[in-house]
Motif scaffolding. Sequence first.
Motif, short mmCIF file in Angstrom:
data_model
loop_
_atom_site.label_atom_id
_atom_site.label_comp_id
_atom_site.label_asym_id
_atom_site.label_seq_id
_atom_site.Cartn_x
_atom_site.Cartn_y
_atom_site.Cartn_z
N GLU A 312 0.83 -1.22 0.00
CA GLU A 312 0.00 0.00 0.00
C GLU A 312 0.86 1.27 0.00
OE1 GLU A 312 -3.23 -0.06 -0.46
OE2 GLU A 312 -3.16 -2.25 -0.43
N ASP A 313 2.13 1.12 0.32
CA ASP A 313 3.06 2.27 0.31
C ASP A 313 3.83 2.36 -1.01
OD1 ASP A 313 2.39 2.83 2.99
OD2 ASP A 313 3.92 1.44 3.73
N LYS A 335 -1.77 4.47 -8.84
CA LYS A 335 -2.36 4.40 -7.49
C LYS A 335 -1.41 3.70 -6.54
CE LYS A 335 -7.31 3.96 -8.29
NZ LYS A 335 -8.03 3.01 -9.09
N GLY A 337 -0.80 0.82 -3.97
CA GLY A 337 -1.39 -0.51 -3.79
C GLY A 337 -1.81 -1.15 -5.09
#
Length: 451
Positions: A312-313, A335, A337
């Motif tokens: 997610e980072d 985006k 992730g």
Amino acid sequence: MLVRVALTIAGSDSSGGAGIQADIKTMSALGIYPCTVITAITSQNTSIVDHVLPLDPHTIKKQLRSILSDIPIHAIKIGMVYNNEIITCVSHSLKNLKIPIVLDPIIAAGTGALLLQEEFLSEFKTKLIPVCDLITPNIQEAEKLSGNEIKSEGDIRKTALNIQKQGAKNVVIKGGHFKNNDAIIMDTILDESGKFTVIKNPRVKVVETHGSGCNFSAAITAFLALKFPLVKACIMANKYVHNSIINTVKIGKGIPVNNPISTMYEDSCKYKVLEELTNAVDQLTKIKNFERLIPETQSNIVYAIPSAKNVEDVAGVDGRIVKVGNRAVPSSSIKFGASRHVATSILEYMKFNQLVRSALNIKNDEKILDKCNRLFSVTHYEREKEPRTIKNKEGNSIPWGVNQALSENPDADIIYHKGDIGKEPMIIIFGQNPRDVVNKVKRILSNMKFD
Ligand code: PXL
């Protein structure tokens, strides 16, 4: 620019985790301009408070006068006050102000040392509690202020009512040290109208953190300065501190310190990562013949924030970069992730070298690999050597492979594998940033002939 200003009246913590240093960081991170009145200078590290120098009341009064005679202050926080002279001086100076005042009743440091001399507790209660709009004790502080023993949720409520009777308009009792439930932390707010509000959070698995109490009261003060209603300010501050506890850092030999800047810093990194990656994708898709490097499973280029902990980072192209005819096209937007495989590769690489934060997967064929070998430092791993125990666990193969390859050559620009049953052979290009990766692609494609 319109600016909201808060004042913190507190002690200096040389370790930077609590006190005035924590307040400056927290208020700044929340968009507030902090003014400071220093009450004491502590010499401490992450293990002990070695020395405390309380400042003389004259110097404290002078600081207060300087600020209050000039700058419109939108909220005030009181932290460490240490002795009766300081308590009296602060109480006098703030008595008739119509500014929200948050009182953090600091009695002892997390490492145990007293930050309010015990014989002055009654002065603290009679002179400071009636001046404040909100008081923010933890369980031990609430016990000391009320004389109650807190063993149950009922005791917490009873104690909040007791402290309110002493003159605090609103009370929030922090539940971090309440040992009733190991999984949940609850803060209990008793507001002016007599209503209780309970905020519950999953307990973060850290033994003890330095500065979380200061961060909490400073964050409430910041939200009050931004004109949020008091209960809402407490709820927002609770969420903010919860995040900063997750990002606690171990800077010394003792207890970890809270990191109230982390959320803001990560957000600012995310903005830059998205911007640089967007530019790189734009460039990449314009490189002549780039589509010829795209494998069956398509390509993705990723870029991680410096403190990346999980996928997610890591930003990537949602739906990957796909080959459409003789063009390379991003399927969708960029985006965080968006990538699993390439993102997992960069996360593993960052364990070897934190500066390498970007990666791109391309097709592995003889011609491309040969060019890579001539231009770059290349390493590889063999999927067939992957132990069965790792293979059987979803998501473990890539970290295992990248680790194997980098153990051979930790400075490699490129890692490849030759595939396995059902796994396409792949080359991954690594770089410090996406521009670096794009430049490597350009070098691979330069003078390359395709039929
Ligand atoms: O966390 C409470 C606190 C407040 N102020 C100062 C401190 C501490 C804890 O160590 O040192 C100056």
